[in-house]
Design an enzyme around this catalytic site. Structure first.
Site, PDB file in Angstrom:
ATOM      1  N   ASN A   9      55.066  24.651  85.221  1.00  0.00           N
ATOM      2  CA  ASN A   9      53.743  25.178  84.879  1.00  0.00           C
ATOM      3  C   ASN A   9      52.848  25.012  86.101  1.00  0.00           C
ATOM      4  OD1 ASN A   9      51.250  25.804  83.870  1.00  0.00           O
ATOM      5  ND2 ASN A   9      51.123  24.069  82.458  1.00  0.00           N
ATOM      6  N   TRP A  10      52.622  26.112  86.778  1.00  0.00           N
ATOM      7  CA  TRP A  10      51.843  26.046  88.024  1.00  0.00           C
ATOM      8  C   TRP A  10      50.353  25.827  87.768  1.00  0.00           C
ATOM      9  CZ3 TRP A  10      53.770  30.439  91.836  1.00  0.00           C
ATOM     10  CH2 TRP A  10      55.154  30.273  92.055  1.00  0.00           C
ATOM     11  N   LYS A  11      49.911  26.043  86.536  1.00  0.00           N
ATOM     12  CA  LYS A  11      48.477  25.960  86.189  1.00  0.00           C
ATOM     13  C   LYS A  11      47.682  26.893  87.117  1.00  0.00           C
ATOM     14  CE  LYS A  11      49.375  21.403  84.382  1.00  0.00           C
ATOM     15  NZ  LYS A  11      48.891  20.072  84.005  1.00  0.00           N
ATOM     16  N   HIS A  96      48.778  24.367  75.352  1.00  0.00           N
ATOM     17  CA  HIS A  96      48.671  23.308  76.355  1.00  0.00           C
ATOM     18  C   HIS A  96      47.379  22.517  76.117  1.00  0.00           C
ATOM     19  CE1 HIS A  96      48.412  21.189  80.126  1.00  0.00           C
ATOM     20  NE2 HIS A  96      49.695  21.449  80.297  1.00  0.00           N
ATOM     21  N   GLU A  98      45.246  21.424  78.055  1.00  0.00           N
ATOM     22  CA  GLU A  98      44.099  21.895  78.840  1.00  0.00           C
ATOM     23  C   GLU A  98      43.435  23.090  78.152  1.00  0.00           C
ATOM     24  OE1 GLU A  98      46.272  22.225  82.522  1.00  0.00           O
ATOM     25  OE2 GLU A  98      46.496  20.049  82.541  1.00  0.00           O
ATOM     26  N   GLU A 168      53.835  16.771  75.351  1.00  0.00           N
ATOM     27  CA  GLU A 168      53.093  16.369  76.545  1.00  0.00           C
ATOM     28  C   GLU A 168      51.996  15.381  76.144  1.00  0.00           C
ATOM     29  OE1 GLU A 168      53.641  19.566  79.836  1.00  0.00           O
ATOM     30  OE2 GLU A 168      51.772  19.918  78.775  1.00  0.00           O
ATOM     31  N   GLY A 174      49.155  14.740  84.755  1.00  0.00           N
ATOM     32  CA  GLY A 174      48.421  14.697  86.011  1.00  0.00           C
ATOM     33  C   GLY A 174      47.915  13.315  86.392  1.00  0.00           C
ATOM     34  N   SER A 213      53.594  14.060  84.185  1.00  0.00           N
ATOM     35  CA  SER A 213      53.988  13.304  85.386  1.00  0.00           C
ATOM     36  C   SER A 213      55.503  13.140  85.505  1.00  0.00           C
ATOM     37  CB  SER A 213      53.295  11.939  85.423  1.00  0.00           C
ATOM     38  OG  SER A 213      51.889  12.111  85.478  1.00  0.00           O
ATOM     39  N   GLY A 234      54.334  19.963  85.849  1.00  0.00           N
ATOM     40  CA  GLY A 234      53.115  20.443  86.488  1.00  0.00           C
ATOM     41  C   GLY A 234      53.175  20.230  87.986  1.00  0.00           C
ATOM     42  N   GLY A 235      52.585  19.152  88.460  1.00  0.00           N
ATOM     43  CA  GLY A 235      52.469  18.883  89.902  1.00  0.00           C
ATOM     44  C   GLY A 235      53.771  19.039  90.671  1.00  0.00           C
TER      45      GLY A 235
END
Ligand code: 13P
Length: 250
Positions: A9-11, A96, A98, A168, A174, A213, A234-235
């Site tokens: 997930n590049w966000k 998600h 977010e 999640e 993050g 993470s 993510g990251g």
């Protein structure tokens, strides 16, 4: 045997040019990953149309990060499930934390989005998870149960079979604070039980991904758990070497 899946997930990251390089890097390294692991990449909307073809040719799935809760019409700024399907997008991340937190996406809105995604043959990657305060109060099980019952458990059995679930924990996203493999497995097993209470044996076929993470160091132990079928990253999905290393955790 359940599908093994690692999704990135590049966000809201990467310009088009940066994204192109990232996709190229992932394609080049894909052969390092075991053949039974499905890789999925979820770039921003602006990149989907151009990335669908190279990713498809490389055998990598492409996902959107959201879709509209309406079919079409006067909803300025929205992108519909039908539009995504029309450019050969096959997956859609929905729910998600977010989106729930910053864009007010409620369970009712998410149920509409999931239904529309399924109607247009997009596979929803449906995210659930508790916040830090909820974990500290020991409410993680109640929270994920509520999120599942309000959305996934409302679907007809045939549609349920198409869903991917992602657990999640919000406190792990993050933050560099990965849930331990035991913490994640405990909730994954519970999620499968909640799904089995509604859908019976079909719940044994549902891929349940862990996100928060997850990185090349933590992935192997997480992916070694009986109810963890992969990761939503993510990251660590923003560098080809890291993303591929995570996928090699299987
Ligand atoms: P991080 O891997 O950066 O914690 O993000 C996880 C996530 O939110 C994936 O959807």
């Amino acid at each position: 045997m359940r599908k093994k899946i690692v999704a990135g997930n590049w966000k809201m990251n990467t310009t088009y040019e940066e994204g192109e390089k990232l996709v190229q890097g992932i394609i080049e390294k894909k052969s390092e990953v075991k053949g039974d692991v499905t890789l999925i990449v979820a770039p921003p909307f602006t990149h989907l149309c151009c990335f669908a073809e190279p990713l498809g040719k490389a055998g990598i799935g492409i996902s959107a990060q959201n879709c509209a809760s309406h079919e079409s019409g006067a909803y300025t700024g929205e992108v519909s499930a039908a539009m995504l399907a029309s450019i050969d997008v096959h997956y859609c991340i929905l729910g998600h934390s977010e989106r729930r937190e910053y864009y007010g996406e409620t369970n009712n809105i998410l149920l509409e989005k999931v239904k529309l995604a399924l109607k247009h043959n997009l596979t929803p990657i449906f995210c659930i998870g508790e916040k830090l305060g909820e974990r500290e109060a020991g409410k993680q099980f109640d929270v994920v149960k509520g999120q599942l019952q309000a959305v996934v458990c409302q679907l007809p059995a045939a549609d349920f079979e198409k869903i991917i679930v992602a657990y999640e924990p919000v406190w792990a996203i993050g933050t560099g604070k990965t849930a331990t493999a035991a913490q994640a497995q405990e909730v994954h097993a519970y999620i499968r039980k909640v799904l089995a209470d509604t859908f019976g044996d079909a719940a044994n076929r549902t891929p349940i991904l862990y996100g928060g993470s997850c990185n090349p160091t933590t992935a192997p132990e997480l992916f070694g758990q009986p109810d963890i079928d992969g990761g939503l990253i993510g990251g660590a999905s923003l560098k080809p070497a890291d993303f591929i290393s995570v996928a090699k955790g299987f």
